[in-house]
Design a protein around this motif. Structure first.
Motif, PDB file in Angstrom:
ATOM      1  N   THR A   5      40.214  48.970  44.940  1.00 12.89           N
ATOM      2  CA  THR A   5      39.991  49.054  43.498  1.00 12.89           C
ATOM      3  C   THR A   5      40.241  50.493  43.043  1.00 12.89           C
ATOM      4  O   THR A   5      40.304  51.415  43.876  1.00 12.89           O
ATOM      5  N   PRO A   6      40.349  50.708  41.743  1.00 10.60           N
ATOM      6  CA  PRO A   6      40.480  52.092  41.260  1.00 10.60           C
ATOM      7  C   PRO A   6      39.313  52.980  41.730  1.00 10.60           C
ATOM      8  O   PRO A   6      39.521  54.148  42.060  1.00 10.60           O
ATOM      9  N   LEU A   7      38.101  52.427  41.788  1.00 10.38           N
ATOM     10  CA  LEU A   7      36.952  53.198  42.279  1.00 10.38           C
ATOM     11  C   LEU A   7      37.149  53.579  43.741  1.00 10.38           C
ATOM     12  O   LEU A   7      36.904  54.714  44.139  1.00 10.38           O
ATOM     13  N   HIS A   8      37.606  52.637  44.560  1.00 10.45           N
ATOM     14  CA  HIS A   8      37.862  52.936  45.969  1.00 10.45           C
ATOM     15  C   HIS A   8      38.875  54.064  46.107  1.00 10.45           C
ATOM     16  O   HIS A   8      38.691  54.994  46.892  1.00 10.45           O
ATOM     17  N   ARG A   9      39.945  53.975  45.331  1.00  5.68           N
ATOM     18  CA  ARG A   9      40.995  55.005  45.390  1.00  5.68           C
ATOM     19  C   ARG A   9      40.446  56.373  44.992  1.00  5.68           C
ATOM     20  O   ARG A   9      40.744  57.385  45.619  1.00  5.68           O
ATOM     21  N   THR A  10      39.633  56.403  43.945  1.00 11.33           N
ATOM     22  CA  THR A  10      39.034  57.663  43.499  1.00 11.33           C
ATOM     23  C   THR A  10      38.140  58.249  44.579  1.00 11.33           C
ATOM     24  O   THR A  10      38.201  59.447  44.864  1.00 11.33           O
ATOM     25  N   LEU A  11      37.327  57.410  45.196  1.00  5.45           N
ATOM     26  CA  LEU A  11      36.432  57.890  46.252  1.00  5.45           C
ATOM     27  C   LEU A  11      37.218  58.420  47.444  1.00  5.45           C
ATOM     28  O   LEU A  11      36.864  59.448  48.022  1.00  5.45           O
ATOM     29  N   VAL A  31      40.173  59.759  47.411  1.00  6.39           N
ATOM     30  CA  VAL A  31      40.734  61.059  47.019  1.00  6.39           C
ATOM     31  C   VAL A  31      39.647  62.133  47.118  1.00  6.39           C
ATOM     32  O   VAL A  31      39.864  63.210  47.690  1.00  6.39           O
ATOM     33  N   LEU A  32      38.472  61.851  46.573  1.00  8.23           N
ATOM     34  CA  LEU A  32      37.381  62.827  46.596  1.00  8.23           C
ATOM     35  C   LEU A  32      36.917  63.138  48.019  1.00  8.23           C
ATOM     36  O   LEU A  32      36.491  64.254  48.305  1.00  8.23           O
ATOM     37  N   GLU A  85      45.071  57.268  51.199  1.00 10.22           N
ATOM     38  CA  GLU A  85      45.064  55.813  51.023  1.00 10.22           C
ATOM     39  C   GLU A  85      45.858  55.111  52.118  1.00 10.22           C
ATOM     40  O   GLU A  85      45.548  53.982  52.493  1.00 10.22           O
TER      41      GLU A  85
END
Length: 68
Positions: free
Chosen positions: A41-47, A49-50, A55
């Motif tokens: 999900t977009p949240l998974h991708r953001t996490l 990256v942080l 990915e």
């Protein structure tokens, strides 16, 4: 964000809770094993990256078992 849109502290537990929806399935078709990871999900991708996790570390699971 937690339920109710309350900001959460970035604890290990909160990060793991957010990532728990990621699943890995292994199946065999005609004698060839395959691994499939759920879509991020977009949240998974953001996490990721942080956390500094590329990915492709997850995308690499979507392959035939012969590639390892």
């Amino acid at each position: 964000l937690l339920a109710g849109h309350v900001a959460a502290r970035p604890t290990g537990e909160n990060v793991l809770t957010a990532l728990r929806e990621i699943t890995l399935a292994t199946l065999e078709v005609a004698g060839t094993p395959y691994r499939l990871v759920s879509r991020l999900t977009p949240l998974h991708r953001t996490l990721l990256v942080l956390l500094g996790v590329p990915e492709v570390a997850y995308a690499g699971f979507n392959s035939s078992g012969d590639s390892t």
